[in-house]
Design an enzyme around this catalytic site. Structure first.
Site, mmCIF file in Angstrom:
data_model
loop_
_atom_site.group_PDB
_atom_site.id
_atom_site.type_symbol
_atom_site.label_atom_id
_atom_site.label_comp_id
_atom_site.label_asym_id
_atom_site.label_seq_id
_atom_site.Cartn_x
_atom_site.Cartn_y
_atom_site.Cartn_z
ATOM 1 N N ASP A 1 0.844 -1.207 0.000
ATOM 2 C CA ASP A 1 0.000 0.000 0.000
ATOM 3 C C ASP A 1 0.873 1.248 0.000
ATOM 4 O O ASP A 1 0.664 2.172 0.781
ATOM 5 C CB ASP A 1 -0.936 -0.003 1.206
ATOM 6 C CG ASP A 1 -2.115 0.962 1.025
ATOM 7 O OD1 ASP A 1 -2.342 1.429 -0.108
ATOM 8 O OD2 ASP A 1 -2.801 1.235 2.026
ATOM 9 N N PHE A 2 1.852 1.269 -0.898
ATOM 10 C CA PHE A 2 2.815 2.365 -0.971
ATOM 11 C C PHE A 2 2.162 3.548 -1.679
ATOM 12 O O PHE A 2 2.475 3.860 -2.834
ATOM 13 C CB PHE A 2 4.062 1.893 -1.720
ATOM 14 C CG PHE A 2 5.336 2.594 -1.314
ATOM 15 C CD1 PHE A 2 6.009 2.218 -0.162
ATOM 16 C CD2 PHE A 2 5.865 3.613 -2.081
ATOM 17 C CE1 PHE A 2 7.195 2.843 0.214
ATOM 18 C CE2 PHE A 2 7.047 4.250 -1.714
ATOM 19 C CZ PHE A 2 7.713 3.869 -0.568
#
Length: 381
Positions: free
Chosen positions: A227-228
């Site tokens: 979930d960058f």
């Protein structure tokens, strides 16, 4: 229990008073201030504490993280997530680290009364990392090149030096945010409004089933953050003190040199496809940009400077970016119906994600790849 009721019931509803009690009882800290932080499925509190219960002189900032009831049932998964955070911090990446409880644990399963119901939640007290989310800062192409490079460096060191066998739950086989599970979005499509967006999403899902899913076994695997995005990455001016808390983007000069001061939220950590990490970083680097393709290209260039993509992975990037935008729109809509009180946070990505999905769909795969691949080549000359 159906999916809607189950999803609605897993999010914690812990009060500020309960948060204060947890910090005092589990960690021996006296809380002087507590403030709720935005979160998707969990509940987070920014707490200002003194070093001991007896003294109120030394103030320190932490994040009290109360995990949702579903994740709290998988202590092994949360254990690995936490170990990855600690490992990356030791390697120089600015990730949060847990504060041990009084009895030396990195997390504690607590039964908490919420309304008339007792629920079990895993509790962690994490170091607070100062900085401003990327979403609030105007960044240039070089910033996004460095962003892509950083996430690839993180994945590479995990691949080469984090020697821990992934548990079954780390494969996230039924996880709705796993890019291998785009087909699972179909059961939520009836909640979407009719119109062109829904038509595009249906075609994106079909393309995934025909062209991506049969080839997933060809993609390289490793531990990935998952979930960058631009809300989970913090930056600060290079010349600001390391412990100085910056929380307002307008204080930062547009010409200031920035460094990544925080990598947050390892809740989507998985043992998955490395190309997914790039796709997620590209998706959010482009989300608020009219000239989105250039920003995506520089993010890709940074990533490939550390982890060059295989031909199969490169072929999958464009359709997977469309998948991520579709994922974001569908899941956000579903979650918003369950938690309308959390609308501001849940619609952060959808405000622009719909526009980017339409834009990329119209541009097409060949034109987008031409721009991306040319930018990557420009760094290699």
């Amino acid at each position: 229990m159906d999916d809607s009721k189950k999803a609605a019931s897993i999010k914690p509803s812990v009060s500020e008073a309960q948060a204060v009690e947890l910090v005092g009882r589990l960690y021996g800290r006296k809380v002087s201030k507590v403030q709720p932080l935005p979160s998707y499925d969990d509940q987070n509190f920014h707490v200002l504490v003194s070093a001991t219960q007896e003294s109120g002189d030394l103030s320190e900032s932490y994040v009290l993280k109360v995990l949702n009831t579903a994740d709290s049932q998988d202590a092994d998964l949360v254990e690995v997530q936490t170990q990855v955070m600690m490992f990356l911090n030791r390697k120089g990446f600015p990730s949060p680290t847990p504060i041990p409880t009084i009895d030396g644990k990195i997390m504690s399963l607590e039964t908490i009364k919420e309304g008339n119901v007792n629920k079990q939640h895993l509790i962690r007290l994490l170091t607070y990392l100062p900085g401003i989310p990327l979403a609030k800062i105007t960044l240039d192409h070089q910033n996004y090149y460095e962003l892509g490079r950083t996430v690839a460096q993180m994945d590479k060191i995990l691949l080469e030096e984090f020697h821990q066998s992934p548990t079954k739950s780390l494969y996230r086989e039924d996880f709705i945010w796993n890019l291998s599970n785009i087909h699972l979005l179909e059961k939520y499509l009836h909640e979407m409004e009719e119109g062109e967006t829904l038509v595009i999403i249906k075609q994106v899902i079909q393309q995934f089933k025909e062209k991506i899913r049969p080839n997933i076994s060809k993609f390289r695997k490793g531990f990935i953050h998952g979930d960058f995005n631009d809300c989970n990455i913090l930056q600060k001016p290079v010349d600001s003190p390391a412990d100085q808390v910056e929380d307002k983007a307008e204080k930062i000069s547009p010409k200031a040199a920035l460094w990544i001061s925080g990598i947050l939220d390892f809740g989507d950590l998985s043992y998955g496809c490395l190309v997914y990490e790039l796709v997620i970083a590209m998706t959010y680097s482009m989300i608020e940009r009219q000239d989105c393709l250039a920003f995506g290209g520089h993010t890709m260039a940074g990533f490939e400077s550390v982890i060059p993509l295989t031909d199969d992975e490169r072929e999958a990037v464009f359709p997977l970016v469309l998948c991520r935008y579709s994922q974001s729109l569908v899941i956000s809509r579903h979650t918003l119906l369950l938690h309308p009180e959390n609308e501001e946070y849940l619609t952060i990505s959808t405000r622009y994600g719909r526009d980017r999905l339409h834009q990329l769909w119209q541009v097409g795969k060949e034109a987008a790849e031409r721009i991306w691949f040319e930018i990557v080549k420009s760094y290699q000359r």
